[in-house]
Design a protein around this motif. Structure first.
Motif, PDB file in Angstrom:
ATOM      1  N   ALA A 195      50.482  36.343   7.579  1.00 13.43           N
ATOM      2  CA  ALA A 195      51.483  36.811   8.539  1.00 13.43           C
ATOM      3  C   ALA A 195      52.067  35.645   9.323  1.00 13.43           C
ATOM      4  O   ALA A 195      53.287  35.575   9.552  1.00 13.43           O
ATOM      5  CB  ALA A 195      50.865  37.838   9.487  1.00 13.43           C
ATOM      6  N   VAL A 196      51.210  34.703   9.751  1.00 11.15           N
ATOM      7  CA  VAL A 196      51.685  33.526  10.488  1.00 11.15           C
ATOM      8  C   VAL A 196      52.658  32.718   9.637  1.00 11.15           C
ATOM      9  O   VAL A 196      53.660  32.192  10.143  1.00 11.15           O
ATOM     10  CB  VAL A 196      50.488  32.645  10.919  1.00 11.15           C
ATOM     11  N   SER A 197      52.394  32.628   8.324  1.00  8.93           N
ATOM     12  CA  SER A 197      53.236  31.824   7.434  1.00  8.93           C
ATOM     13  C   SER A 197      54.545  32.503   7.071  1.00  8.93           C
ATOM     14  O   SER A 197      55.455  31.861   6.554  1.00  8.93           O
ATOM     15  CB  SER A 197      52.471  31.492   6.145  1.00  8.93           C
ATOM     16  N   CYS A 198      54.648  33.800   7.353  1.00  5.74           N
ATOM     17  CA  CYS A 198      55.851  34.555   6.971  1.00  5.74           C
ATOM     18  C   CYS A 198      56.746  34.914   8.154  1.00  5.74           C
ATOM     19  O   CYS A 198      57.911  35.283   7.938  1.00  5.74           O
ATOM     20  CB  CYS A 198      55.465  35.861   6.260  1.00  5.74           C
ATOM     21  N   ALA A 199      56.222  34.845   9.366  1.00  5.07           N
ATOM     22  CA  ALA A 199      56.987  35.357  10.516  1.00  5.07           C
ATOM     23  C   ALA A 199      56.773  34.482  11.745  1.00  5.07           C
ATOM     24  O   ALA A 199      55.684  33.950  11.963  1.00  5.07           O
ATOM     25  CB  ALA A 199      56.577  36.796  10.821  1.00  5.07           C
ATOM     26  N   THR A 200      57.824  34.358  12.533  1.00  4.73           N
ATOM     27  CA  THR A 200      57.695  33.695  13.828  1.00  4.73           C
ATOM     28  C   THR A 200      57.128  34.679  14.837  1.00  4.73           C
ATOM     29  O   THR A 200      57.330  35.891  14.721  1.00  4.73           O
ATOM     30  CB  THR A 200      59.053  33.178  14.324  1.00  4.73           C
ATOM     31  N   GLY A 201      56.425  34.170  15.818  1.00  4.01           N
ATOM     32  CA  GLY A 201      55.899  35.004  16.887  1.00  4.01           C
ATOM     33  C   GLY A 201      54.479  35.479  16.680  1.00  4.01           C
ATOM     34  O   GLY A 201      53.818  35.885  17.644  1.00  4.01           O
ATOM     35  N   VAL A 202      53.960  35.454  15.459  1.00  4.06           N
ATOM     36  CA  VAL A 202      52.606  35.963  15.204  1.00  4.06           C
ATOM     37  C   VAL A 202      51.567  35.096  15.909  1.00  4.06           C
ATOM     38  O   VAL A 202      50.618  35.599  16.522  1.00  4.06           O
ATOM     39  CB  VAL A 202      52.325  36.023  13.686  1.00  4.06           C
ATOM     40  N   ALA A 203      51.736  33.775  15.819  1.00  7.15           N
ATOM     41  CA  ALA A 203      50.757  32.868  16.417  1.00  7.15           C
ATOM     42  C   ALA A 203      50.656  33.038  17.925  1.00  7.15           C
ATOM     43  O   ALA A 203      49.606  32.758  18.520  1.00  7.15           O
ATOM     44  CB  ALA A 203      51.113  31.423  16.067  1.00  7.15           C
ATOM     45  N   ALA A 204      51.728  33.487  18.570  1.00  2.00           N
ATOM     46  CA  ALA A 204      51.688  33.703  20.019  1.00  2.00           C
ATOM     47  C   ALA A 204      50.787  34.885  20.377  1.00  2.00           C
ATOM     48  O   ALA A 204      50.183  34.916  21.458  1.00  2.00           O
ATOM     49  CB  ALA A 204      53.103  33.945  20.550  1.00  2.00           C
ATOM     50  N   HIS A 205      50.705  35.870  19.483  1.00  2.00           N
ATOM     51  CA  HIS A 205      49.850  37.042  19.721  1.00  2.00           C
ATOM     52  C   HIS A 205      48.433  36.835  19.194  1.00  2.00           C
ATOM     53  O   HIS A 205      47.491  37.495  19.657  1.00  2.00           O
ATOM     54  CB  HIS A 205      50.451  38.276  19.056  1.00  2.00           C
ATOM     55  N   LEU A 206      48.289  35.960  18.207  1.00  6.49           N
ATOM     56  CA  LEU A 206      46.987  35.703  17.601  1.00  6.49           C
ATOM     57  C   LEU A 206      46.801  34.193  17.521  1.00  6.49           C
ATOM     58  O   LEU A 206      47.134  33.567  16.514  1.00  6.49           O
ATOM     59  CB  LEU A 206      46.927  36.339  16.208  1.00  6.49           C
ATOM     60  N   ASP A 207      46.307  33.618  18.592  1.00  8.40           N
ATOM     61  CA  ASP A 207      46.224  32.163  18.653  1.00  8.40           C
ATOM     62  C   ASP A 207      45.120  31.629  17.747  1.00  8.40           C
ATOM     63  O   ASP A 207      44.369  32.394  17.114  1.00  8.40           O
ATOM     64  CB  ASP A 207      46.048  31.690  20.094  1.00  8.40           C
ATOM     65  N   THR A 208      44.984  30.315  17.712  1.00  6.49           N
ATOM     66  CA  THR A 208      44.040  29.671  16.800  1.00  6.49           C
ATOM     67  C   THR A 208      42.609  30.129  17.031  1.00  6.49           C
ATOM     68  O   THR A 208      41.845  30.347  16.080  1.00  6.49           O
ATOM     69  CB  THR A 208      44.127  28.140  16.960  1.00  6.49           C
ATOM     70  N   SER A 209      42.229  30.295  18.282  1.00  4.47           N
ATOM     71  CA  SER A 209      40.852  30.707  18.575  1.00  4.47           C
ATOM     72  C   SER A 209      40.560  32.103  18.026  1.00  4.47           C
ATOM     73  O   SER A 209      39.466  32.358  17.493  1.00  4.47           O
ATOM     74  CB  SER A 209      40.589  30.672  20.084  1.00  4.47           C
ATOM     75  N   LYS A 210      41.536  33.006  18.156  1.00  6.90           N
ATOM     76  CA  LYS A 210      41.347  34.362  17.617  1.00  6.90           C
ATOM     77  C   LYS A 210      41.243  34.317  16.090  1.00  6.90           C
ATOM     78  O   LYS A 210      40.419  35.028  15.492  1.00  6.90           O
ATOM     79  CB  LYS A 210      42.532  35.244  18.031  1.00  6.90           C
ATOM     80  N   ARG A 211      42.008  33.485  15.465  1.00 12.20           N
ATOM     81  CA  ARG A 211      41.985  33.396  14.001  1.00 12.20           C
ATOM     82  C   ARG A 211      40.673  32.764  13.527  1.00 12.20           C
ATOM     83  O   ARG A 211      40.159  33.130  12.468  1.00 12.20           O
ATOM     84  CB  ARG A 211      43.209  32.627  13.499  1.00 12.20           C
ATOM     85  N   ARG A 212      40.117  31.861  14.327  1.00 11.94           N
ATOM     86  CA  ARG A 212      38.812  31.281  13.988  1.00 11.94           C
ATOM     87  C   ARG A 212      37.704  32.341  14.095  1.00 11.94           C
ATOM     88  O   ARG A 212      36.759  32.354  13.300  1.00 11.94           O
ATOM     89  CB  ARG A 212      38.508  30.115  14.921  1.00 11.94           C
ATOM     90  N   GLN A 213      37.816  33.209  15.093  1.00  6.74           N
ATOM     91  CA  GLN A 213      36.840  34.292  15.225  1.00  6.74           C
ATOM     92  C   GLN A 213      36.837  35.183  13.977  1.00  6.74           C
ATOM     93  O   GLN A 213      35.775  35.544  13.468  1.00  6.74           O
ATOM     94  CB  GLN A 213      37.162  35.144  16.457  1.00  6.74           C
ATOM     95  N   LEU A 214      38.025  35.533  13.501  1.00  2.00           N
ATOM     96  CA  LEU A 214      38.122  36.361  12.298  1.00  2.00           C
ATOM     97  C   LEU A 214      37.495  35.646  11.106  1.00  2.00           C
ATOM     98  O   LEU A 214      36.764  36.248  10.307  1.00  2.00           O
ATOM     99  CB  LEU A 214      39.582  36.694  11.995  1.00  2.00           C
ATOM    100  N   ALA A 215      37.780  34.346  10.973  1.00  5.98           N
ATOM    101  CA  ALA A 215      37.227  33.580   9.854  1.00  5.98           C
ATOM    102  C   ALA A 215      35.707  33.512   9.923  1.00  5.98           C
ATOM    103  O   ALA A 215      35.038  33.340   8.888  1.00  5.98           O
ATOM    104  CB  ALA A 215      37.823  32.175   9.848  1.00  5.98           C
ATOM    105  N   ALA A 216      35.150  33.641  11.126  1.00  3.38           N
ATOM    106  CA  ALA A 216      33.695  33.643  11.300  1.00  3.38           C
ATOM    107  C   ALA A 216      33.111  35.049  11.183  1.00  3.38           C
ATOM    108  O   ALA A 216      31.899  35.253  11.360  1.00  3.38           O
ATOM    109  CB  ALA A 216      33.330  33.043  12.657  1.00  3.38           C
TER     110      ALA A 216
END
Length: 481
Positions: free
Chosen positions: A316-337
């Motif tokens: 989603a981050v790679s296809c659309a602008t604005g996603v990273a603002a709602h799901l920052d890097t820390s949140k994405r790291r949590q999902l990966a863990a």
């Protein structure tokens, strides 16, 4: 027409000279000529098979047949790949190849060779003579050697016309072997000479059309061309890399609002960078065999729960602008863990809930629900619309049919697009390879210093009204292929 005579006169002359070949530049009326040839055969009660390479080309040819009022029952327009596959399905013994119900286009060269074996048999030759009176093959410069051998085999049975332009040959990568015009084509299909006229630009920008004809010889020899004093608008590329993408995006924003616009980069990453800054106002055109969605669908079928959840959000981050603002890097790291994510922001609650459900029970249905919820967040603009639509449709079909993997569903989605053609967008970011044969009102060449002579010519001939070039210098030296 191209040589100053009515189309019907040119068509009659061509039909009297078959087998033959025609070389015409971009925008010089080649598609009109194909339609005129087909119309002439149809007027005499005959039937024509027209083959080309892309589904965009099929769509353009069918529209032109309709313009010439060619009865649908008297012309069949197909891609070479699709026609070859259908022939093998009908004659597997003669083709020496058994195929599944759905094509695997990674085996397309095998399909071409098998189809050539079938065409060389007497039963298939009888079928061809009963079904068609003339064969026309468009965009012949894109034929690979195996496709060329198939067409040569067909020409032993039926009068055959091939049309193309060696300066637009772009299928010379990945070990592929395209035809050499003088070595392969003219030996089997002698040239029928027609004078070229730049019809694409006749009503909008005739000066541009004639200039584009004038640069063919230097580009064919691999020489540089000078944009100074030409009808092309030139913008200097900043030497500082920090401002390079901004200048490209600025060129896209400045393009006239009226009509259609294509902005071109040589590789996918060349168009993704400005696409981010353009905030969804331009849509990225994907290759029909794009690995972006292939890798994503493979992940859904084979990844762990946390890999699927994290991969879906990264997609989603790679296809659309604005996603990273709602799901920052820390949140994405949590999902990966493998950890659930939380938010106190009310507008994000639905999306976070869907994402956590995807993490807990990953499936095509839960991934689709999560992506839909992310898309509904404020200030989300999808710029890779084709990749997004392709992936979400594959997830939808896989969710409805438990026997399908997501990758298998993706194959079905792509076959449907191949049959229907693309839905055109008004403002597009793409590559020369993907827009060859298409026409826009305005074209913008991003970082044009990278282009080969063929890519440069194809890119420069896409815009009927205006061309803008962003490069380091107004003197463009073609890159080595």
């Amino acid at each position: 027409m191209t040589d100053g005579h009515p189309l019907s006169t040119s068509a009659d002359r061509i039909l009297g000279a078959l087998p033959g070949s025609i070389t015409l530049p971009a925008g010089a009326g080649k598609t009109e000529l194909v339609a005129a040839v087909v119309s002439a055969v149809a007027a005499g009660g005959g039937h024509v098979l027209v083959l080309t390479h892309t589904h965009a080309g099929v769509d353009a040819l069918r529209r032109r047949m309709a313009k010439f009022s060619v009865p649908k029952g008297q012309v069949s327009v197909r891609t070479i790949d699709a026609w070859s596959f259908d022939l093998i399905q009908h004659y597997p013994m003669l083709a020496g190849l058994a195929v599944a119900a759905d094509p695997d286009w990674a085996l397309s060269q095998e399909y071409h060779r098998a189809a050539a074996r079938a065409v060389s048999s007497e039963p298939v030759q009888r079928m061809l003579r009963v079904s068609y009176d003339v064969i026309v093959v468009d965009e012949y410069q894109d034929c690979l050697i195996d496709q060329h051998h198939l067409v040569v085999a067909i020409s032993a049975t039926l009068p055959t016309l091939v049309l193309g332009d060696p300066l637009q040959g772009l299928f010379n990568f990945g070990g592929q072997q395209p035809v050499k015009w003088h070595r392969d084509v003219l030996n089997h299909f002698p040239e029928v000479k027609l004078e070229a006229y730049p019809w694409r630009w006749h009503a909008h920008n005739p000066e541009l059309g004639h200039w584009l004809l004038s640069i063919r010889d230097p580009l064919s020899r691999g020489n540089a061309i000078n944009l100074s004093g030409s009808p092309v608008k030139w913008l200097e590329m900043p030497s500082d890399q920090r401002f390079k993408t901004k200048e490209q995006a600025r060129a896209c924003f400045r393009s006239p609002q009226a009509g259609t616009t294509v902005a071109l980069g040589r590789f996918r990453h060349d168009i993704i960078r400005p696409a981010l800054l353009l905030n969804g106002s331009y849509s990225v055109m994907e290759a029909l065999d794009s690995q972006v969605t292939e890798k994503f669908c493979h992940l859904i079928d084979n990844g762990s729960a946390q890999e699927i959840a994290a991969g879906a959000i990264e997609f989603a981050v790679s296809c659309a602008t604005g996603v990273a603002a709602h799901l920052d890097t820390s949140k994405r790291r949590q999902l990966a863990a493998g950890k659930s994510i939380l938010t106190r922001t009310a507008e994000r609650q639905v999306a976070y809930s869907a994402i956590n459900q995807m993490l807990a029970q990953p499936s095509p249905t839960s991934v689709l629900a999560a992506l839909d919820a992310v898309l509904a967040l404020p200030d989300i603009n999808v710029y890779c619309r084709e990749a997004w639509t392709e992936a979400t449709n594959a997830l939808k079909f896989a969710g409805l049919d438990a026997t399908l993997t997501t990758s298998q569903a993706l194959t079905q989605v792509r076959n449907g697009v191949r049959a229907r053609g693309r839905r055109p967008a008004r403002r597009v970011l793409s590559r020369p390879l993907l827009v060859k044969g298409l026409e826009y009102d305005h074209a913008i060449l991003l970082d044009a210093d990278q282009y080969t002579a063929q890519e440069l010519y194809v890119a420069l001939t896409r815009g009927a009204k205006s061309i803008t070039v962003v490069s380091k210098s107004p003197v463009l030296s073609p890159a080595t292929p």
